[in-house]
Design an enzyme around this catalytic site. Structure first.
Site, PDB file in Angstrom:
ATOM      1  N   GLU A  79       0.545  -1.232   0.272  1.00 60.41           N
ATOM      2  CA  GLU A  79       0.139  -0.190  -0.120  1.00 60.41           C
ATOM      3  C   GLU A  79       0.631   0.967  -0.446  1.00 60.41           C
ATOM      4  O   GLU A  79       1.439   1.560   1.484  1.00 60.41           O
ATOM      5  CB  GLU A  79      -1.203  -0.228   1.135  1.00 60.41           C
ATOM      6  CG  GLU A  79      -2.201   0.869   1.092  1.00 60.41           C
ATOM      7  CD  GLU A  79      -2.107   2.211   1.140  1.00 60.41           C
ATOM      8  OE1 GLU A  79      -1.879   3.226   0.796  1.00 60.41           O
ATOM      9  OE2 GLU A  79      -1.525   2.495   2.493  1.00 60.41           O
ATOM     10  N   CYS A 126      -2.161   8.330   4.106  1.00 59.56           N
ATOM     11  CA  CYS A 126      -2.558   7.658   3.039  1.00 59.56           C
ATOM     12  C   CYS A 126      -4.195   7.993   2.049  1.00 59.56           C
ATOM     13  O   CYS A 126      -3.961   8.932   1.195  1.00 59.56           O
ATOM     14  CB  CYS A 126      -1.957   6.398   2.183  1.00 59.56           C
ATOM     15  SG  CYS A 126      -3.013   5.680   3.559  1.00 59.56           S
TER      16      CYS A 126
END
Length: 515
Positions: A286, A320
């Site tokens: 990720e 994020c």
């Protein structure tokens, strides 16, 4: 029979009793400050001369803890210990493995405020953000334990007369876990226990900025009955230890959360077959986002403003999933921008030593410098309408910052800043809004504020992100409710906290028996 999964509730700090309890936990954690934590390899505690020093980003003079620093020899011993432990752990009863997670979750639950208070100290998290981080760590343990009990049954396949067929999942091998510093408990815990509960073994290299919470969590796993060698704790530098672990021929899985730059580098290194390697490595990555809140002409102005502020400035934008781009229809652009400024400037920013602090510091000097550089770029690219100042004398504090009238291709609208900065772009139609929303290399999260059902239908198909939200903020995915992961350069879309995640750590095996 296990109880159904329900996510861990968040603490309401408007209740005085909860505030008092959390302050007591802060007092307890203050007594933990400055302690030393060893490496743990095959159950053995190892002190090294070299140390990683974790400091409080809200107070640079306060040492949270010192953690022994591993070198390549330690990394090699950790890999070998994990490989040896795998030969027995892989055949352990899935219920036994799940029970370790259930016990660990309960231990963390009993010390929930203490763990959250540690997050306040080690990462500068405001109380509500720290509480949510700890709750998510508990959620990962509870959810993955239940998922494993279901996965252990395999999946149904057809059998013919005189033949019995099975489709089962088997463990893969040694897993190198490289978690981030921002969700220092939740993601670290989730990416560690997923391989463990699926029968794999782990070498955990925590983020150098936040290793103390990882050391405390490994202690919890040991106390919960995890055999020696199943998890090995080796903090160290990415260049020396991280690359060595990724390249090692006995590494089977690498699970990484962090920057696009490091993630793509890991992906490339993992693809190379090393001497003595007998398998292809699985990478679960990720790698970040440049996430957009779209507001169309029918959107509710107040809801839009609240959603933008929460998306952009929760944990100082160090997510994020943070909504660092607001793409707003020209008809209500000025209204939304004005209200976002009002809401932002009413937020309390400072040392997160009380429940009313909305935003604390950024993580360290490098982040502070990078974000301040982007603010200078923003002054050239757009119109600074709020914030823009930073002070790094005692801690690393930056005002929540808003730029207006940015070109969709401006650097501020394309590059991941990972700080409390949001850029506004004006559009003339929903078509244009979708084009802008999709015009980055990332595809992690997004939000659309609208009352137009046709726009909702279109966005479901045309807004290319892994997690899409309507009429709410674009952060705050809950385990089991919003499986998390993104498209494009946001990573492998592995959907942490979802029904497919554990299978990524296993190999499907078909068994056919003739009678």
């Amino acid at each position: 029979m296990t109880t159904p999964y329900k996510h861990e509730p968040f603490t309401n700090f408007e209740v005085e009793e909860n505030r008092v309890a959390f302050q007591k936990a802060m007092d307890t954690v203050n007594e933990w400050m400055g302690q030393s934590y060893p490496l743990i390899i095959n159950g053995e505690k190892i002190e090294t001369d070299n140390k990683i020093v974790s400091v409080n980003p809200a107070n640079k003079e306060e040492i949270v803890g010192t953690v022994s620093k591993a070198d390549q020899d330690h990394a090699e011993k950790a890999i070998q210990a994990a490989a040896t432990a795998f030969e027995t752990w892989r055949y352990s009863d899935p219920e036994e493995r799940a029970s370790v997670l259930f016990r660990a979750a309960q231990k963390v639950r009993r010390m929930k405020h203490e763990f959250s208070a540690l997050l306040v100290k080690e990462a500068g998290k405001p109380w509500n953000e720290a509480d949510a981080d700890t709750a998510e760590a508990i959620d990962f343990m509870e959810y993955y334990a239940r998922q494993m009990l279901d996965l252990a049954k395999g999946k149904p396949v057809n059998s013919r007369e005189g033949e019995r067929n099975q489709y089962i999942y088997t463990p893969t091998g040694v897993t190198v876990v490289i978690p981030p510093w921002n969700f220092l408990f939740a993601i670290m815990a989730g990416t560690t226990v997923a391989p463990i509960v699926t029968g794999n073994t782990v070498v955990l290299k925590p983020a150098s900025a936040t290793p103390v919470i990882a050391a405390r969590f490994v202690e919890i796993l040991e106390q919960s009955g995890l055999p020696k060698g199943v998890v090995n704790f080796v903090p160290g530098s990415g260049a020396e230890v991280g690359d060595y672990l990724v390249d090692h021929p006995k590494t089977s899985i690498i699970t990484f959360t962090g920057s696009r730059e490091v993630g793509t580098r890991i992906f490339e290194r993992a693809a190379k077959v090393q001497s003595g390697q007998t398998h292809l490595k699985q990478v679960i990555a990720e790698m970040g986002g440049k996430d957009t809140v779209v507001v169309d002409e029918d959107g509710d102005v107040e809801l839009a403003a609240q959603s933008i502020v929460q998306s952009a400035f929760g944990f100082a934008g160090q997510k994020c999933s943070a909504g660092s781009r607001a793409v707003v229809h020209e008809k209500i652009y000025d209204q939304v921008l004005k209200r976002v400024i009002e809401l932002t400037e009413a937020k309390k920013v400072g040392v997160p030593d009380s429940a009313d602090v909305y935003m604390g510091p950024v993580i360290d000097q490098a982040s502070f410098d990078k974000i301040m550089d982007y603010i200078e770029i923003g002054k050239e690219e757009g119109r600074l309408v709020s914030g823009g100042n930073g002070v790094d004398t005692k801690g690393y504090f930056i005002e929540p910052t808003i730029f207006a009238d940015l070109d969709p291709n401006a650097r501020l609208m394309q590059e991941e800043i990972f700080g409390p900065v949001v850029g506004f772009t004006k559009v003339g139609s929903f078509n244009e809004a979708l084009k802008v929303a999709n015009n980055t290399e990332y595809g992690l999260t997004g939000a659309v504020i609208t009352n137009n059902r046709d726009h909702i239908k279109r966005a479901k198909q045309e807004f290319h992100v892994g997690n899409l939200y309507f009429n709410r903020n674009c952060t705050g995915a809950i385990v089991g409710y919003h499986p998390f992961g993104g498209f494009k350069m946001s990573g492998t879309d592995s959907k942490a906290g979802g029904p497919d995640y554990l299978a990524l750590h296993m190999q499907a095996k078909t068994i056919s028996e003739m009678f």
